[in-house]
Design a protein around this motif. Structure first.
Motif, mmCIF file in Angstrom:
data_model
loop_
_atom_site.group_PDB
_atom_site.id
_atom_site.type_symbol
_atom_site.label_atom_id
_atom_site.label_comp_id
_atom_site.label_asym_id
_atom_site.label_seq_id
_atom_site.Cartn_x
_atom_site.Cartn_y
_atom_site.Cartn_z
ATOM 1 N N GLU A 106 -78.062 18.519 74.261
ATOM 2 C CA GLU A 106 -78.292 17.246 74.948
ATOM 3 C C GLU A 106 -77.420 16.138 74.356
ATOM 4 O OE1 GLU A 106 -80.279 16.529 77.598
ATOM 5 O OE2 GLU A 106 -80.553 18.701 77.772
ATOM 6 N N ILE A 107 -77.139 16.223 73.066
ATOM 7 C CA ILE A 107 -76.387 15.171 72.391
ATOM 8 C C ILE A 107 -74.882 15.332 72.591
ATOM 9 C CG2 ILE A 107 -75.769 14.260 70.098
ATOM 10 C CD1 ILE A 107 -78.702 14.937 69.271
ATOM 11 N N ALA A 108 -74.365 16.550 72.390
ATOM 12 C CA ALA A 108 -72.917 16.753 72.364
ATOM 13 C C ALA A 108 -72.327 17.202 73.701
ATOM 14 C CB ALA A 108 -72.553 17.773 71.285
ATOM 15 N N ARG A 109 -73.159 17.752 74.593
ATOM 16 C CA ARG A 109 -72.677 18.182 75.908
ATOM 17 C C ARG A 109 -71.435 19.066 75.801
ATOM 18 N NH1 ARG A 109 -76.785 17.214 79.507
ATOM 19 N NH2 ARG A 109 -77.651 15.126 79.139
ATOM 20 N N PRO A 110 -71.585 20.312 75.340
ATOM 21 C CA PRO A 110 -70.414 21.178 75.142
ATOM 22 C C PRO A 110 -69.669 21.458 76.435
ATOM 23 C CG PRO A 110 -72.453 22.460 75.087
ATOM 24 C CD PRO A 110 -72.851 21.009 75.082
ATOM 25 N N ASN A 111 -68.350 21.585 76.316
ATOM 26 C CA ASN A 111 -67.545 21.924 77.484
ATOM 27 C C ASN A 111 -67.520 23.439 77.680
ATOM 28 O OD1 ASN A 111 -65.616 23.012 75.665
ATOM 29 N ND2 ASN A 111 -64.598 21.020 75.484
#
Length: 223
Positions: A106-111
């Protein structure tokens, strides 16, 4: 299998953050060497992108508890012995690490590339850790203990970046507020503090399990 019963650590329990278990013997040195090698690759690949680093590390960290809990469970079934609290502790650890992962997603939003790295890393680590646990559960637990030592270091550095203003101290995700029962206005810093305390607890538990297995092996050898 004999050891003191370890319960899951509360997220805000005080722990010595700089605690390090010196390697004693070949098994410990192997575990520490693997840990430092993986730390080097993590530092090289992620540098100071601690949110993204946390995602990959937590998908790996969620594996040992589940693998250990499953194998201890099967061992207890085979030999018809009590687990002395190990199974629940290990499964609780796995669940806790999974919640870390869900929080940092939720924090880093991985690609898409980072998600692919997660899938590959988890698959490789699962196979390797499963094999290690079958061969030497003592080394496996010591490895996790050293992993968690490094996790505490990483989250301490993450906090330093937040405090220096280089990482935005944004609102804590709802999933983290609910899981750790944080205040409604909690920020990222509060989440990282809670996660770091969890990791310190897992560090102590796994080093304790490794110590117990080392003691058991010594007793069996003496007899």
């Amino acid at each position: 299998m004999t050891t003191d019963t370890h319960g899951t650590q509360a997220p805000h329990t005080d722990h010595s953050l700089d605690a390090h278990r010196p390697a004693a013997g070949f098994s410990d040195r192997v575990a520490l060497s693997i840990t430092l090698a993986l730390r080097f690759f993590a530092d090289t690949f992620f540098a100071k992108r601690y949110g993204n680093r946390a995602i990959v590390l937590e998908t790996v960290a969620a594996v040992p508890g589940m693998v250990g809990g499953m194998l201890v469970h099967l061992r207890c079934l085979r030999w018809m012995v009590d687990d002395e609290g190990w199974i629940r502790t290990l499964l609780d650890e796995a669940e806790n690490e999974r919640m870390h992962l869900m929080t940092f997603i939720e924090i880093a939003r991985p690609n898409w590339f980072e998600r692919a790295v997660i899938l590959f890393t988890q698959a490789v680590f699962f196979v390797c850790f499963f094999a290690l646990y079958l061969v030497t559960s003592r080394t496996a637990h010591r490895l996790v203990g050293y992993f968690e030592e490094q996790a505490v270091v990483s989250y301490t550095l993450y906090l330093a970046e937040i405090d220096a203003g280089r990482v935005e101290n944004g609102p804590a995700p709802a999933i983290a507020i609910g899981y750790w029962k944080l205040p409604a206005d909690a920020r990222l810093r509060d989440v990282v503090l809670a996660v770091r305390a969890d990791e310190a607890g897992h560090r102590d538990v796994n080093h304790g399990f490794a110590d117990a297995l080392a003691g058991l092996a010594t007793a069996q050898h003496a007899s």
